[in-house]
Design a protein around this motif. Structure first.
Motif, short mmCIF file in Angstrom:
data_model
loop_
_atom_site.label_atom_id
_atom_site.label_comp_id
_atom_site.label_asym_id
_atom_site.label_seq_id
_atom_site.Cartn_x
_atom_site.Cartn_y
_atom_site.Cartn_z
N LEU A 96 0.83 -1.19 0.00
CA LEU A 96 0.00 0.00 0.00
C LEU A 96 0.87 1.25 0.00
O LEU A 96 2.03 1.22 0.39
CB LEU A 96 -0.92 -0.01 1.23
CG LEU A 96 -1.93 -1.17 1.30
CD1 LEU A 96 -2.62 -1.20 2.66
CD2 LEU A 96 -2.95 -1.07 0.18
N ASP A 97 0.28 2.36 -0.44
CA ASP A 97 1.01 3.63 -0.55
C ASP A 97 0.61 4.54 0.60
O ASP A 97 -0.57 4.85 0.78
CB ASP A 97 0.66 4.28 -1.89
CG ASP A 97 1.58 5.46 -2.21
OD1 ASP A 97 2.17 6.04 -1.29
OD2 ASP A 97 1.68 5.81 -3.41
N LYS A 98 1.57 4.97 1.39
CA LYS A 98 1.29 5.87 2.51
C LYS A 98 0.58 7.14 2.06
O LYS A 98 -0.19 7.74 2.82
CB LYS A 98 2.59 6.24 3.24
CG LYS A 98 3.22 5.13 4.04
CD LYS A 98 4.46 5.62 4.75
CE LYS A 98 5.17 4.50 5.49
NZ LYS A 98 6.41 4.95 6.16
N LYS A 99 0.83 7.55 0.82
CA LYS A 99 0.24 8.79 0.33
C LYS A 99 -1.28 8.69 0.19
O LYS A 99 -1.96 9.72 0.05
CB LYS A 99 0.86 9.16 -1.02
CG LYS A 99 2.33 9.52 -0.93
CD LYS A 99 2.90 9.84 -2.30
CE LYS A 99 4.40 10.16 -2.23
NZ LYS A 99 4.98 10.42 -3.59
N ASP A 100 -1.81 7.47 0.23
CA ASP A 100 -3.26 7.29 0.13
C ASP A 100 -3.97 7.48 1.47
O ASP A 100 -5.20 7.38 1.54
CB ASP A 100 -3.58 5.89 -0.41
CG ASP A 100 -3.24 5.75 -1.88
OD1 ASP A 100 -3.25 6.78 -2.59
OD2 ASP A 100 -2.96 4.61 -2.32
N TYR A 101 -3.20 7.77 2.52
CA TYR A 101 -3.76 7.90 3.86
C TYR A 101 -3.26 9.19 4.52
O TYR A 101 -2.28 9.79 4.08
CB TYR A 101 -3.39 6.69 4.71
CG TYR A 101 -3.78 5.38 4.07
CD1 TYR A 101 -5.07 4.90 4.17
CD2 TYR A 101 -2.85 4.66 3.30
CE1 TYR A 101 -5.45 3.71 3.55
CE2 TYR A 101 -3.22 3.48 2.68
CZ TYR A 101 -4.52 3.01 2.80
OH TYR A 101 -4.89 1.84 2.16
N SER A 102 -3.93 9.57 5.57
CA SER A 102 -3.54 10.74 6.34
C SER A 102 -3.14 10.29 7.74
O SER A 102 -3.98 9.81 8.50
CB SER A 102 -4.71 11.73 6.40
OG SER A 102 -4.34 12.92 7.05
N ASN A 103 -1.85 10.42 8.05
CA ASN A 103 -1.28 9.89 9.29
C ASN A 103 -1.75 8.45 9.52
O ASN A 103 -2.42 8.15 10.52
CB ASN A 103 -1.66 10.75 10.49
CG ASN A 103 -0.89 10.37 11.75
OD1 ASN A 103 0.21 9.83 11.69
ND2 ASN A 103 -1.49 10.61 12.91
N PRO A 104 -1.39 7.54 8.62
CA PRO A 104 -1.86 6.16 8.75
C PRO A 104 -1.43 5.54 10.08
O PRO A 104 -0.27 5.62 10.47
CB PRO A 104 -1.22 5.43 7.57
CG PRO A 104 -0.06 6.29 7.17
CD PRO A 104 -0.48 7.69 7.48
N ALA A 105 -2.41 4.95 10.77
CA ALA A 105 -2.16 4.33 12.08
C ALA A 105 -2.89 3.00 12.11
O ALA A 105 -3.98 2.85 11.53
CB ALA A 105 -2.67 5.25 13.20
N MET A 106 -2.30 2.02 12.78
CA MET A 106 -2.80 0.66 12.73
C MET A 106 -3.29 0.15 14.08
O MET A 106 -2.82 0.60 15.13
CB MET A 106 -1.71 -0.31 12.22
CG MET A 106 -1.05 0.12 10.92
SD MET A 106 -2.16 0.17 9.51
CE MET A 106 -1.62 1.71 8.72
N GLU A 107 -4.20 -0.79 14.02
CA GLU A 107 -4.62 -1.55 15.19
C GLU A 107 -4.55 -3.03 14.86
O GLU A 107 -4.80 -3.43 13.72
CB GLU A 107 -6.06 -1.21 15.60
CG GLU A 107 -6.22 0.12 16.29
CD GLU A 107 -7.65 0.41 16.66
OE1 GLU A 107 -7.86 1.30 17.50
OE2 GLU A 107 -8.57 -0.23 16.11
N ALA A 108 -4.21 -3.83 15.87
CA ALA A 108 -4.26 -5.28 15.76
C ALA A 108 -5.56 -5.76 16.38
O ALA A 108 -5.89 -5.37 17.50
CB ALA A 108 -3.08 -5.90 16.51
N GLU A 109 -6.29 -6.58 15.67
CA GLU A 109 -7.53 -7.10 16.23
C GLU A 109 -7.99 -8.34 15.47
O GLU A 109 -7.26 -8.89 14.65
CB GLU A 109 -8.63 -6.03 16.25
CG GLU A 109 -8.99 -5.42 14.92
CD GLU A 109 -9.96 -4.25 15.08
OE1 GLU A 109 -11.13 -4.51 15.41
OE2 GLU A 109 -9.54 -3.09 14.87
N PHE A 110 -9.21 -8.74 15.77
CA PHE A 110 -9.79 -9.91 15.13
C PHE A 110 -11.09 -9.54 14.42
O PHE A 110 -11.77 -8.58 14.79
CB PHE A 110 -10.09 -11.01 16.17
CG PHE A 110 -8.87 -11.52 16.87
CD1 PHE A 110 -8.02 -12.43 16.25
CD2 PHE A 110 -8.53 -11.08 18.14
CE1 PHE A 110 -6.87 -12.89 16.88
CE2 PHE A 110 -7.40 -11.54 18.79
CZ PHE A 110 -6.56 -12.45 18.16
#
Length: 260
Positions: A96-110
């Protein structure tokens, strides 16, 4: 705080969708507009109608802000929910391209996928459990930007609970017995968040009944094949300069994405 009219809600929704499409989500809140959490939910629903009208497909829903401390921080008294879209669903290993998001941040879940439509009048923990086809580890992508004044609950709700996509890991058919698992969020081989001894099914399904009840209020039911993100155990973590994002679960497998 003034009360929004239906026309106001339509205008807000159109602008929020335009901001999202232009990869500047939530820009409307730079002007410090004031809306209630209820109005924000109406705006989110209106944005969803606009996306459906232009041909986008809903594939399920997310549950967010399941922790009481997160709710308090955001000015909420219950979890939040958002809509999942087919165009934003990815499989493990995606680039994926970071430029497609604004301050991309992730969560781990199910996440779980349903094996039947959920009838609200039958809802119980056991009924939900019997309605699960499979479980997946996943990475949830967020646009972690807030422009309005704190708390940010209304801004979060209006912006689809800041959801920006899902990277889905391997399928595990419905586990027949209770299981314990750890869960780790890893950036470039470094653990940035971790949880141990999470219990299937109780820890994963604790807020699904709430989601069903919330959808019932807007005459919507969760359907067979829907993907439900059951809620993260922490707050989204920005990736900043990191590239390789992994989520690992000792019981349910691993998922990976690369942000270039």
């Amino acid at each position: 705080m003034s009360v929004l009219t239906n026309k106001d809600i339509d205008l807000f929704a159109q602008k929020i969708l335009e901001d999202y499409d232009s990869k500047d989500p939530g820009a409307i809140f730079k002007s410090k507009i004031k809306i209630s959490n209820t109005e924000a939910s109406f705006i989110q629903s209106t944005v969803s109608k606009l996306r459906k009208k232009r041909g986008e497909e809903i594939i399920g829903y997310k549950i967010g802000c399941v922790l009481k401390e997160t709710q308090k921080k955001m000015g909420l008294t219950q979890p939040a929910w958002g809509t999942l879209w087919q165009k934003e669903l990815h499989t493990s290993g995606v680039l994926l391209d970071k430029k497609d998001y604004s301050n991309p941040a992730m969560e781990a879940e199910f996440g779980i996928i349903l094996n039947r439509d959920l009838k609200p009048e039958l809802i119980s923990f056991e009924y939900i459990l019997e309605s699960i086809e499979s479980i997946y580890p996943l990475i949830e992508i967020h646009n972690l930007v807030f422009y309005g004044d704190t708390p940010h609950g209304a801004e979060l709700l209006a912006n689809n609970a800041i959801h920006a996509g899902v990277i889905l890991g391997p399928e595990t058919k419905f586990p027949k017995s209770n299981q314990s698992t750890n869960l780790k969020l890893i950036y470039d081989k470094e653990i940035v968040d971790a949880w141990s001894n999470k219990k299937w099914p109780h820890d994963m399904l604790s807020e699904v009944t709430w989601l069903v009840n919330e959808q019932t209020k807007i005459n919507n039911i969760l359907k067979k094949g829907d993907l439900i993100l059951t809620g993260a155990y922490g707050f989204p973590v920005p990736i900043n300069e990191k590239k390789v994002i992994e989520v690992t679960s000792s019981a349910f497998g691993d998922v990976k994405a690369i942000f270039d």
